[in-house]
Design an enzyme around this catalytic site. Structure first.
Site, PDB file in Angstrom:
ATOM      1  N   TYR A  55       0.771  -1.306   0.063  1.00  0.00           N
ATOM      2  CA  TYR A  55      -0.044   0.069  -0.065  1.00  0.00           C
ATOM      3  C   TYR A  55       0.861   1.413  -0.078  1.00  0.00           C
ATOM      4  O   TYR A  55       1.603   1.494   0.858  1.00  0.00           O
ATOM      5  CB  TYR A  55      -1.092  -0.052   1.272  1.00  0.00           C
ATOM      6  N   LEU A 208     -17.872  -1.645  -0.244  1.00  0.00           N
ATOM      7  CA  LEU A 208     -18.621  -0.398  -1.097  1.00  0.00           C
ATOM      8  C   LEU A 208     -18.369  -0.715  -2.556  1.00  0.00           C
ATOM      9  O   LEU A 208     -18.840   0.418  -3.387  1.00  0.00           O
ATOM     10  CB  LEU A 208     -18.102   1.050  -0.590  1.00  0.00           C
ATOM     11  N   GLY A 211     -16.673   2.043  -4.681  1.00  0.00           N
ATOM     12  CA  GLY A 211     -17.211   3.272  -4.568  1.00  0.00           C
ATOM     13  C   GLY A 211     -18.569   3.310  -5.425  1.00  0.00           C
ATOM     14  O   GLY A 211     -19.611   3.964  -4.835  1.00  0.00           O
TER      15      GLY A 211
END
Length: 349
Positions: A55, A208, A211
């Protein structure tokens, strides 16, 4: 915040896991702001934090390490290994050589003496699974990690890993980290049932759906493709693409369900995976403090059977509206030679 036991380890974790993929130059490059998000999450009872070496090329781990100073003992800290960290061969994958080297780098960046959950980020078909499990078992015995797991592994490879561990007297994967959302329910077919049977903890990512379940992208409305995830993968947000159109169609139906329940679409989306008995924790990945607070507001949302039945009608159980993992594809699908006999061996006579 209630707590759940993580895969028979005896370690208790919050149903929300703070994911930090958006910490660093890929998302939020303000280290102090990211630290405030971590502290706010801990203050609300979240005790589970997930990161990965790749990351923001290690920056996320560095941020998390700084944020946890003075609070490390209160946190179940997870990170991952697999993806390349630099150019050249042998700087990625699941080999003993790389795992042993990279765990030291993660410990350094996280500024800690141990990692609670060390996860293999993706399968590696160039490395024998026994090699990987042996290296991870040694790290547990050395006290550098407390437990280890896998991420986005197919069900058959999870089972194979458990069989190898049993045969060779090695420790086994205690957790799996798969993608799971209202739009991507494929893991309900095999991965979640297998995890339940094997007593594994499950921490799911992308609730999610990159998005699409935030309410930001709606059918018939102009989509802002100039910021956020669309800038990383614009093709996935093209409204003329069939997969995008299918997602937007389902989103409209989910919005109607959320409105009837009196909650937001993101609250509905995050409550959904938590209702599955195999799921231990859902990874939330806020980039800002506002996003964290918005997520925490929905912590008390509970879905009854009637609501879950309605969600099943929109996207049937075990169905993926789109491929949820755009990073890894089984080699058998990408390498023609793995699914084609030599030319001379193809005829039946």
């Amino acid at each position: 915040m209630r707590y759940r036991v993580l895969g028979g380890t005896g370690i208790e974790v919050s149903p929300y896991c703070l994911g930090t993929m958006m910490f660093g130059h890929v998302g939020n490059g303000d280290h102090d702001d990211c630290a405030r998000i971590v502290h706010a999450a801990l203050d609300e009872g979240i005790n589970f934090v997930d990161t990965a070496d790749m990351y923001s090329a290690g920056e996320s781990e560095t941020i998390v390490g700084k944020a946890l100073k003075g609070r490390r003992d209160d946190v179940v800290l997870a990170t991952k290994v697999h993806f390349p960290m630099g150019d050249g061969p042998n700087r990625g994958g699941n080999s003993r050589r790389w795992i042993v080297k990279e765990v030291e780098e993660s410990l350094r960046r996280l500024d800690t003496d141990w990692i609670d959950l060390y996860q293999v980020h993706r399968p590696d078909h160039t490395t024998d699974i026994e090699e990987t499990l042996s290296a991870l078992t040694d790290l547990v015995r050395q006290g550098k990690i407390r437990a280890f797991g896998c991420s986005t592994f197919p069900a058959d490879e999870i089972v194979e890993a458990h069989h190898v561990a049993d045969r060779r007297g090695l420790q086994r994967f205690r957790t799996e980290q798969p993608p799971y959302s209202l739009l991507a329910r494929g893991i309900e077919k095999r991965v979640l049932p297998v995890a339940e049977r094997l007593g594994m903890g499950v921490l799911t990512w992308s609730p999610l759906a990159s998005g699409f379940l935030t309410g930001r992208y709606r059918k018939g409305r102009d989509l802002d493709l100039s910021s956020g995830r669309p800038t990383l993968h614009p093709g996935r947000f093209d409204p003329s693409a069939p997969l995008t159109a299918a997602k937007l169609e389902a989103v409209e139906q989910f919005v109607a369900v959320a409105e009837e329940l009196g909650c937001t679409l993101p609250e509905l989306a995050i409550a959904f995976p938590l209702a599955h008995p195999a799921v231990t924790s859902v990874i939330i990945g806020p980039r800002t403090m506002e996003q964290l607070h918005a997520t925490l507001k929905g912590a008390s949302v509970s879905l009854d059977d009637a609501t879950l039945d309605r969600l099943d009608e929109i996207v049937p159980p075990g169905t993926d509206i789109y491929p949820p993992d755009g990073v890894w594809t089984p080699p058998a699908l990408t390498t023609p030679s793995l699914r084609r006999r030599p030319t001379e061996a193809r005829p039946a006579v």
